[in-house]
Design a protein around this motif. Structure first.
Motif, PDB file in Angstrom:
ATOM      1  N   HIS A 189       0.830  -1.210   0.000  1.00  0.00           N
ATOM      2  CA  HIS A 189       0.000   0.000   0.000  1.00  0.00           C
ATOM      3  C   HIS A 189       0.860   1.253   0.000  1.00  0.00           C
ATOM      4  N   GLY A 190       2.002   1.221  -0.668  1.00  0.00           N
ATOM      5  CA  GLY A 190       2.762   2.445  -0.901  1.00  0.00           C
ATOM      6  C   GLY A 190       4.092   2.585  -0.196  1.00  0.00           C
ATOM      7  N   PHE A 191       4.312   1.858   0.896  1.00  0.00           N
ATOM      8  CA  PHE A 191       5.622   1.906   1.545  1.00  0.00           C
ATOM      9  C   PHE A 191       6.607   1.117   0.686  1.00  0.00           C
ATOM     10  N   ARG A 192       7.909   1.356   0.877  1.00  0.00           N
ATOM     11  CA  ARG A 192       8.912   0.667   0.060  1.00  0.00           C
ATOM     12  C   ARG A 192      10.123   0.319   0.911  1.00  0.00           C
ATOM     13  N   VAL A 193      10.643  -0.892   0.745  1.00  0.00           N
ATOM     14  CA  VAL A 193      11.906  -1.291   1.368  1.00  0.00           C
ATOM     15  C   VAL A 193      12.908  -1.561   0.258  1.00  0.00           C
ATOM     16  N   GLU A 194      14.170  -1.283   0.556  1.00  0.00           N
ATOM     17  CA  GLU A 194      15.231  -1.482  -0.428  1.00  0.00           C
ATOM     18  C   GLU A 194      16.497  -1.929   0.281  1.00  0.00           C
ATOM     19  N   ARG A 195      17.165  -2.905  -0.311  1.00  0.00           N
ATOM     20  CA  ARG A 195      18.449  -3.359   0.220  1.00  0.00           C
ATOM     21  C   ARG A 195      19.545  -2.667  -0.573  1.00  0.00           C
ATOM     22  N   ARG A 196      20.417  -1.981   0.132  1.00  0.00           N
ATOM     23  CA  ARG A 196      21.531  -1.279  -0.490  1.00  0.00           C
ATOM     24  C   ARG A 196      22.656  -2.259  -0.796  1.00  0.00           C
ATOM     25  N   PRO A 197      23.604  -1.892  -1.667  1.00  0.00           N
ATOM     26  CA  PRO A 197      24.716  -2.797  -1.997  1.00  0.00           C
ATOM     27  C   PRO A 197      25.510  -3.266  -0.780  1.00  0.00           C
TER      28      PRO A 197
ATOM     29  N   TRP B 246      19.243  -2.347   4.966  1.00  0.00           N
ATOM     30  CA  TRP B 246      17.891  -2.094   4.487  1.00  0.00           C
ATOM     31  C   TRP B 246      17.469  -0.677   4.802  1.00  0.00           C
ATOM     32  N   HIS B 247      16.696  -0.078   3.910  1.00  0.00           N
ATOM     33  CA  HIS B 247      16.126   1.256   4.106  1.00  0.00           C
ATOM     34  C   HIS B 247      14.648   1.183   3.768  1.00  0.00           C
ATOM     35  N   THR B 248      13.855   2.038   4.441  1.00  0.00           N
ATOM     36  CA  THR B 248      12.408   2.027   4.269  1.00  0.00           C
ATOM     37  C   THR B 248      11.920   3.444   3.978  1.00  0.00           C
ATOM     38  N   TRP B 249      10.977   3.548   3.016  1.00  0.00           N
ATOM     39  CA  TRP B 249      10.399   4.839   2.655  1.00  0.00           C
ATOM     40  C   TRP B 249       8.889   4.804   2.787  1.00  0.00           C
ATOM     41  N   ARG B 250       8.330   5.952   3.194  1.00  0.00           N
ATOM     42  CA  ARG B 250       6.882   6.130   3.264  1.00  0.00           C
ATOM     43  C   ARG B 250       6.337   6.368   1.862  1.00  0.00           C
ATOM     44  N   PRO B 251       5.012   6.293   1.707  1.00  0.00           N
ATOM     45  CA  PRO B 251       4.425   6.560   0.384  1.00  0.00           C
ATOM     46  C   PRO B 251       4.757   7.955  -0.169  1.00  0.00           C
ATOM     47  N   ASP B 252       4.982   8.930   0.723  1.00  0.00           N
ATOM     48  CA  ASP B 252       5.312  10.285   0.252  1.00  0.00           C
ATOM     49  C   ASP B 252       6.782  10.426  -0.148  1.00  0.00           C
TER      50      ASP B 252
END
Length: 177
Positions: free
Chosen positions: A145-153, A157-163
């Motif tokens: 529902h709009g949040f995003r997680v990303e694994r860096r090299p 891990w980093h997490t972003w809100r929908p905004d």
């Protein structure tokens, strides 16, 4: 099987599996994958027969190719796109890598987490060790529902809100000396 039998689409399905050819091709030396001789990079069929990797690819020309990458201990690590869900071996590898829910600030253990495709299958995402993240049910729902997680090299891990703003946790307090 003849082309006519394949084209007719009337071949039997056994335990939900359609007729297929399974060939194992080791990728130790990818330069020889087109070598017509058996030897290095030879393919081993499910029956145990050995043929060249090039010959094993012929039936795959018009068929579905299911890639399974196996680690040095014989455990499957990448199931390609034919398999939607991570099998127990891939799940265990993701659990060992992630240690629990990767959503910033969450401490949910591995047994509460789902294996989530970072790049969704509909967008070409693979069922492989490079594509999943462990997310607890709450955060798995939020990611859909709009949040995003990303694994860096570097593996963090980093997490972003929908905004688009990043979710961070405060630095640990250091007691005054």
């Amino acid at each position: 099987m003849g082309d006519d039998a394949l084209a007719a689409g009337g071949l039997p399905t056994l335990r939900t599996v359609e007729p297929h050819v399974a060939a194992r091709i080791d990728l130790d030396d990818p330069d020889d994958l087109d070598d017509p001789a058996t030897g290095r990079n030879a393919a081993t069929l499910g029956s145990g027969a050995v043929l060249s990797a090039a010959r094993a690819r012929w039936p795959a020309c018009d068929g579905t190719v299911s890639r399974v990458v196996v680690g040095p201990d014989g455990v499957p690590l990448d199931l390609g796109r034919e398999h939607r869900l991570a099998d127990r071996h891939l799940r265990r590898a993701v659990e060992l890598r992630d240690g629990g829910c990767v959503f910033t600030g969450c401490a949910a253990p591995t047994w509460w987490a789902d294996v989530h495709h970072l790049v969704h299958r509909i967008d070409g995402g693979q069922t492989s060790l490079q594509n999943p993240a462990l997310l607890c049910e709450r955060h798995h729902t939020q990611v859909h529902h709009g949040f995003r997680v990303e694994r860096r090299p570097d593996g963090r891990w980093h997490t972003w809100r929908p905004d688009g703003s990043q979710i961070t946790t405060p630095a640990a307090l250091v007691p005054a000396a």
